[in-house]
Design a protein around this motif. Structure first.
Motif, PDB file in Angstrom:
ATOM      1  N   HIS A 189       0.806  -0.950  -0.127  1.00  0.00           N
ATOM      2  CA  HIS A 189      -0.119   0.152  -0.136  1.00  0.00           C
ATOM      3  C   HIS A 189       0.697   1.296   0.052  1.00  0.00           C
ATOM      4  CE1 HIS A 189      -2.997  -2.786   1.217  1.00  0.00           C
ATOM      5  NE2 HIS A 189      -3.990  -1.982   1.003  1.00  0.00           N
ATOM      6  N   HIS A 190       0.365   2.273  -0.599  1.00  0.00           N
ATOM      7  CA  HIS A 190       0.953   3.643  -0.570  1.00  0.00           C
ATOM      8  C   HIS A 190       0.022   4.807  -0.883  1.00  0.00           C
ATOM      9  CE1 HIS A 190       1.242   1.944  -4.637  1.00  0.00           C
ATOM     10  NE2 HIS A 190       1.134   2.951  -5.046  1.00  0.00           N
ATOM     11  N   VAL A 191       0.417   5.942  -0.396  1.00  0.00           N
ATOM     12  CA  VAL A 191      -0.427   6.996  -0.802  1.00  0.00           C
ATOM     13  C   VAL A 191       0.262   7.474  -2.190  1.00  0.00           C
ATOM     14  CG1 VAL A 191      -1.192   9.403  -0.329  1.00  0.00           C
ATOM     15  CG2 VAL A 191      -1.183   7.705   1.369  1.00  0.00           C
ATOM     16  N   MET A 192      -0.846   7.415  -3.138  1.00  0.00           N
ATOM     17  CA  MET A 192      -0.456   7.875  -4.381  1.00  0.00           C
ATOM     18  C   MET A 192      -0.431   9.451  -4.912  1.00  0.00           C
ATOM     19  SD  MET A 192       0.022   5.986  -7.689  1.00  0.00           S
ATOM     20  CE  MET A 192      -0.076   6.515  -9.509  1.00  0.00           C
ATOM     21  N   LEU A 193       0.586  10.065  -5.183  1.00  0.00           N
ATOM     22  CA  LEU A 193       0.640  11.594  -5.427  1.00  0.00           C
ATOM     23  C   LEU A 193       0.586  11.753  -7.103  1.00  0.00           C
ATOM     24  CD1 LEU A 193       3.386  12.414  -2.857  1.00  0.00           C
ATOM     25  CD2 LEU A 193       0.873  12.556  -2.548  1.00  0.00           C
ATOM     26  N   ILE A 194      -0.768  11.939  -7.649  1.00  0.00           N
ATOM     27  CA  ILE A 194      -0.868  11.893  -8.915  1.00  0.00           C
ATOM     28  C   ILE A 194      -0.593  13.370  -9.534  1.00  0.00           C
ATOM     29  CG2 ILE A 194      -2.575  11.387 -10.845  1.00  0.00           C
ATOM     30  CD1 ILE A 194      -3.733   9.589  -8.686  1.00  0.00           C
ATOM     31  N   LYS A 195       0.209  13.368 -10.598  1.00  0.00           N
ATOM     32  CA  LYS A 195       0.434  14.444 -10.943  1.00  0.00           C
ATOM     33  C   LYS A 195       0.997  15.797 -10.179  1.00  0.00           C
ATOM     34  CE  LYS A 195      -1.390  16.054 -15.192  1.00  0.00           C
ATOM     35  NZ  LYS A 195      -0.714  15.575 -16.141  1.00  0.00           N
ATOM     36  N   VAL A 196       2.107  15.508  -9.659  1.00  0.00           N
ATOM     37  CA  VAL A 196       2.732  16.446  -8.656  1.00  0.00           C
ATOM     38  C   VAL A 196       2.805  17.866  -9.313  1.00  0.00           C
ATOM     39  CG1 VAL A 196       3.779  14.686  -7.285  1.00  0.00           C
ATOM     40  CG2 VAL A 196       5.131  15.754  -8.989  1.00  0.00           C
ATOM     41  N   ILE A 197       2.483  19.034  -8.549  1.00  0.00           N
ATOM     42  CA  ILE A 197       2.616  20.190  -9.049  1.00  0.00           C
ATOM     43  C   ILE A 197       4.145  20.794  -9.151  1.00  0.00           C
ATOM     44  CG2 ILE A 197       1.784  22.633  -8.583  1.00  0.00           C
ATOM     45  CD1 ILE A 197      -0.727  20.643  -8.393  1.00  0.00           C
ATOM     46  N   ASN A 198       4.980  20.525  -8.203  1.00  0.00           N
ATOM     47  CA  ASN A 198       6.333  21.016  -8.720  1.00  0.00           C
ATOM     48  C   ASN A 198       7.100  19.792  -8.337  1.00  0.00           C
ATOM     49  OD1 ASN A 198       5.958  23.880  -8.736  1.00  0.00           O
ATOM     50  ND2 ASN A 198       5.213  23.996  -6.701  1.00  0.00           N
ATOM     51  N   ASP A 199       8.341  19.610  -9.055  1.00  0.00           N
ATOM     52  CA  ASP A 199       9.192  18.837  -8.824  1.00  0.00           C
ATOM     53  C   ASP A 199       9.438  18.527  -7.422  1.00  0.00           C
ATOM     54  OD1 ASP A 199       9.840  18.744 -11.721  1.00  0.00           O
ATOM     55  OD2 ASP A 199      11.883  19.710 -11.325  1.00  0.00           O
ATOM     56  N   LEU A 200       9.559  17.166  -7.108  1.00  0.00           N
ATOM     57  CA  LEU A 200      10.091  16.859  -5.434  1.00  0.00           C
ATOM     58  C   LEU A 200      11.031  16.106  -5.616  1.00  0.00           C
ATOM     59  CD1 LEU A 200       6.210  15.083  -4.782  1.00  0.00           C
ATOM     60  CD2 LEU A 200       7.551  17.112  -3.759  1.00  0.00           C
ATOM     61  N   LYS A 201      12.276  16.834  -5.140  1.00  0.00           N
ATOM     62  CA  LYS A 201      13.647  16.750  -5.221  1.00  0.00           C
ATOM     63  C   LYS A 201      14.017  15.918  -3.979  1.00  0.00           C
ATOM     64  CE  LYS A 201      14.683  20.097  -8.829  1.00  0.00           C
ATOM     65  NZ  LYS A 201      15.204  21.470  -9.039  1.00  0.00           N
ATOM     66  N   ILE A 202      15.119  15.377  -4.138  1.00  0.00           N
ATOM     67  CA  ILE A 202      15.810  14.800  -2.967  1.00  0.00           C
ATOM     68  C   ILE A 202      16.062  15.730  -1.881  1.00  0.00           C
ATOM     69  CG2 ILE A 202      17.794  13.475  -2.073  1.00  0.00           C
ATOM     70  CD1 ILE A 202      17.896  12.175  -5.030  1.00  0.00           C
ATOM     71  N   ASP A 203      15.478  15.694  -0.628  1.00  0.00           N
ATOM     72  CA  ASP A 203      15.628  16.468   0.511  1.00  0.00           C
ATOM     73  C   ASP A 203      14.435  17.361   0.448  1.00  0.00           C
ATOM     74  OD1 ASP A 203      17.764  15.043   1.464  1.00  0.00           O
ATOM     75  OD2 ASP A 203      19.496  16.340   0.718  1.00  0.00           O
ATOM     76  N   ASP A 204      13.832  17.467  -0.443  1.00  0.00           N
ATOM     77  CA  ASP A 204      12.746  18.602  -0.356  1.00  0.00           C
ATOM     78  C   ASP A 204      11.725  17.912   0.660  1.00  0.00           C
ATOM     79  OD1 ASP A 204      13.399  20.187  -2.366  1.00  0.00           O
ATOM     80  OD2 ASP A 204      11.974  19.455  -4.097  1.00  0.00           O
ATOM     81  N   GLU A 205      10.567  18.667   1.286  1.00  0.00           N
ATOM     82  CA  GLU A 205       9.860  18.428   2.000  1.00  0.00           C
ATOM     83  C   GLU A 205       8.302  18.655   1.797  1.00  0.00           C
ATOM     84  OE1 GLU A 205      10.536  19.474   6.220  1.00  0.00           O
ATOM     85  OE2 GLU A 205      11.996  17.852   6.508  1.00  0.00           O
ATOM     86  N   ALA A 206       7.424  17.885   2.240  1.00  0.00           N
ATOM     87  CA  ALA A 206       6.177  18.311   1.754  1.00  0.00           C
ATOM     88  C   ALA A 206       5.096  17.591   2.787  1.00  0.00           C
ATOM     89  CB  ALA A 206       5.702  17.204   0.571  1.00  0.00           C
ATOM     90  N   THR A 207       3.920  18.148   2.570  1.00  0.00           N
ATOM     91  CA  THR A 207       3.074  18.017   3.712  1.00  0.00           C
ATOM     92  C   THR A 207       1.566  17.280   3.333  1.00  0.00           C
ATOM     93  OG1 THR A 207       3.529  20.094   4.964  1.00  0.00           O
ATOM     94  CG2 THR A 207       1.336  18.940   5.464  1.00  0.00           C
ATOM     95  N   VAL A 208       1.341  16.219   3.883  1.00  0.00           N
ATOM     96  CA  VAL A 208       0.339  15.376   3.344  1.00  0.00           C
ATOM     97  C   VAL A 208      -0.538  15.303   4.707  1.00  0.00           C
ATOM     98  CG1 VAL A 208      -0.462  13.035   2.493  1.00  0.00           C
ATOM     99  CG2 VAL A 208       1.664  13.971   2.226  1.00  0.00           C
ATOM    100  N   ASN A 209      -1.815  15.377   4.428  1.00  0.00           N
ATOM    101  CA  ASN A 209      -3.070  15.190   5.482  1.00  0.00           C
ATOM    102  C   ASN A 209      -3.599  13.639   5.520  1.00  0.00           C
ATOM    103  OD1 ASN A 209      -4.340  16.288   7.834  1.00  0.00           O
ATOM    104  ND2 ASN A 209      -6.093  16.549   6.617  1.00  0.00           N
ATOM    105  N   LEU A 210      -3.449  12.968   6.499  1.00  0.00           N
ATOM    106  CA  LEU A 210      -4.034  11.669   6.537  1.00  0.00           C
ATOM    107  C   LEU A 210      -5.299  11.828   7.236  1.00  0.00           C
ATOM    108  CD1 LEU A 210      -0.770   9.336   7.243  1.00  0.00           C
ATOM    109  CD2 LEU A 210      -1.960   9.822   4.879  1.00  0.00           C
ATOM    110  N   LYS A 211      -6.898  11.385   6.838  1.00  0.00           N
ATOM    111  CA  LYS A 211      -7.813  11.248   7.587  1.00  0.00           C
ATOM    112  C   LYS A 211      -7.980   9.964   7.943  1.00  0.00           C
ATOM    113  CE  LYS A 211     -10.180  15.177   5.296  1.00  0.00           C
ATOM    114  NZ  LYS A 211     -10.517  15.770   6.403  1.00  0.00           N
ATOM    115  N   PHE A 212      -8.224   9.611   9.249  1.00  0.00           N
ATOM    116  CA  PHE A 212      -8.757   8.335   9.889  1.00  0.00           C
ATOM    117  C   PHE A 212     -10.265   8.633  10.408  1.00  0.00           C
ATOM    118  CE2 PHE A 212      -3.927   8.379  10.168  1.00  0.00           C
ATOM    119  CZ  PHE A 212      -3.877   7.230  10.100  1.00  0.00           C
ATOM    120  N   LYS A 213     -10.599   7.442  10.372  1.00  0.00           N
ATOM    121  CA  LYS A 213     -12.335   7.456  10.640  1.00  0.00           C
ATOM    122  C   LYS A 213     -12.443   7.694  11.932  1.00  0.00           C
ATOM    123  CE  LYS A 213     -14.860   4.372   8.376  1.00  0.00           C
ATOM    124  NZ  LYS A 213     -15.357   3.048   8.093  1.00  0.00           N
ATOM    125  N   ASN A 214     -11.606   7.181  13.000  1.00  0.00           N
ATOM    126  CA  ASN A 214     -11.791   7.450  14.473  1.00  0.00           C
ATOM    127  C   ASN A 214     -11.243   8.616  14.721  1.00  0.00           C
ATOM    128  OD1 ASN A 214     -13.564   5.303  14.414  1.00  0.00           O
ATOM    129  ND2 ASN A 214     -12.155   3.829  15.114  1.00  0.00           N
TER     130      ASN A 214
END
Lengths: 233, 164
Positions: free
Chosen positions: B121-146
């Motif tokens: 399993h993985h979270v798929m990032l489809i059509k990234v807006i900008n290059d995600l280069k090595i050492d870049d950081e990005a924020t992802v929000n995970l939604k859990f039911k509980n």
């Protein structure tokens, strides 16, 4: 035996072990029998050992001959390439990918990179890495270049290839790589992104354009490929 | 004489086996961010993103530890770094064929750790807006039911070598 032949890695390993084993049994019987009377038997044992160690180097059977196959493709620098003809004389490590693939193809590509990084400068001589897209409608030379650049791949002996769809489809059939349209995503702008169910493969092709071994691309053992390249070169 | 021959034979077989099958496991690098993201009974660790060029796809990986006695469910993920963010899984199709498909949700069983990892399993990032280069950081929000939302920061890491 049929199931073994369908799994070339297991089959080759068994052949590699079994063939020298039979040879050794025969040689040992001979040596033990003559040892009492022959003063140079130790030299003979050394000779047998030498043959044994080198025998594995010849256990990469020819699986398929690509020397009569030729397709006009385009590389990541937009140059026309005759595949396989232009690479005769090179030991080819070939991977099959599509750039919209976020998991398996990056792993396969990374394994090829690890092979490239593991080979010494001397071992690297005459080795060519080739990644071929089976999604040519998406994977233009520019897209393939971006795919390589974002991964900081060393393209000094690595070429990415694409081509027209009929040509690529025919090539994939020849090399036994299957790519079937699977799931897809529709973007907000209406663009459809296709994902393929595909053969997960890295191939090792010798300097005479003969297929010597296929590996499961995403799971390939780096040292096994390095050893096999060295065995061929 | 037979004993000696047997010893020689065993030695030779051992040597042949190792010379034919010498494998060096590549060291498993562990460059994932050391950060831990915790909310309620859910803890997110080992976050990392594969490099991805603008307009192309990539994937986000992490571990989820659920220390509750109740299961929780990852229902979706969101991020401004890609046009679309989906939960996907890689699957084997037989004959060395591999595929990938989206999944609606992933249940994290009670008192367990679920790994979102390569070839699974993985979270798929489809059509990234900008290059995600090595050492870049990005924020992802995970939604859990509980548990609700957990905001994650993940680093873009050069492809991890994996043990299989």
């Amino acid at each position: 035996m049929n199931s073994l032949k369908e799994n070339p890695n297991q089959y080759n390993l068994l052949r590699c072990i079994a063939t020298p084993l039979i040879d050794y049994c025969q040689f040992l019987s001979f040596i033990i029998g003559m040892k009492q009377s022959h003063p140079s038997s130790k030299m003979l044992i050394l000779f047998v050992l030498l043959i044994g160690f080198t025998s594995c180097k010849n256990k990469l059977p020819i699986e398929q001959d690509f020397s009569k196959i030729n397709y006009q493709l385009v590389d990541n620098d937009n140059r026309t390439v005759n595949f396989f003809k232009d690479f005769k004389g090179k030991t080819i490590v070939a991977g099959y990918i599509f750039t919209n693939c976020p998991d398996i193809c990056p792993l396969t590509t990374n394994n090829m990179r690890l092979v490239q990084e593991t080979l010494t400068e001397d071992e690297m001589k005459d080795v060519q890495f080739i990644s071929i897209s089976f999604d040519p409608e998406v994977d233009t030379p520019e897209t393939l270049t971006k795919f390589a650049e974002i991964r900081n791949l060393d393209l000094s002996n690595w070429t990415f290839l694409t081509g027209s769809k009929p040509v690529i489809d025919s090539l994939m059939k020849d090399v036994g790589v299957v790519a079937i349209l699977g799931d897809s995503t529709i973007t907000p702008s209406g663009e459809k992104i296709n994902y393929f169910v595909h053969t997960d493969r890295i191939s090792l092709i010798d300097k005479n354009l003969q297929l010597r071994k296929n590996y499961i691309g995403s799971k390939a053992e780096i040292q096994e490929i390095v050893n096999d390249i060295n065995a061929l070169n | 004489m037979k004993t000696r021959a047997a010893i020689v034979l065993v030695t030779l077989l051992t040597l042949i086996f190792f010379s034919c099958n010498s494998k060096t496991d590549m060291p498993e690098t562990n460059e994932t961010a050391d950060q831990t993201f915790e909310q309620g009974n859910i803890k997110i660790t080992d976050t990392w993103i594969r490099p991805g060029a603008a307009g192309m796809n990539t994937a986000f990986f992490f571990n989820v530890t659920n220390s509750s006695d109740m299961p929780d469910t990852l229902v979706s993920a969101e991020s401004g770094i890609a046009e679309i963010v989906e939960i996907h899984e890689t699957y084997e199709k037989g004959d060395d064929m591999m595929g990938m498909r989206s999944v609606e949700e992933v249940v994290i069983p009670a008192n367990s750790t679920f790994e979102f990892k390569p070839m699974h399993h993985h979270v798929m990032l489809i059509k990234v807006i900008n290059d995600l280069k090595i050492d870049d950081e990005a924020t992802v929000n995970l939604k859990f039911k509980n548990t609700g939302d957990i905001k994650i920061t993940a680093k873009v890491i050069d492809m991890k070598t994996m043990k299989h």
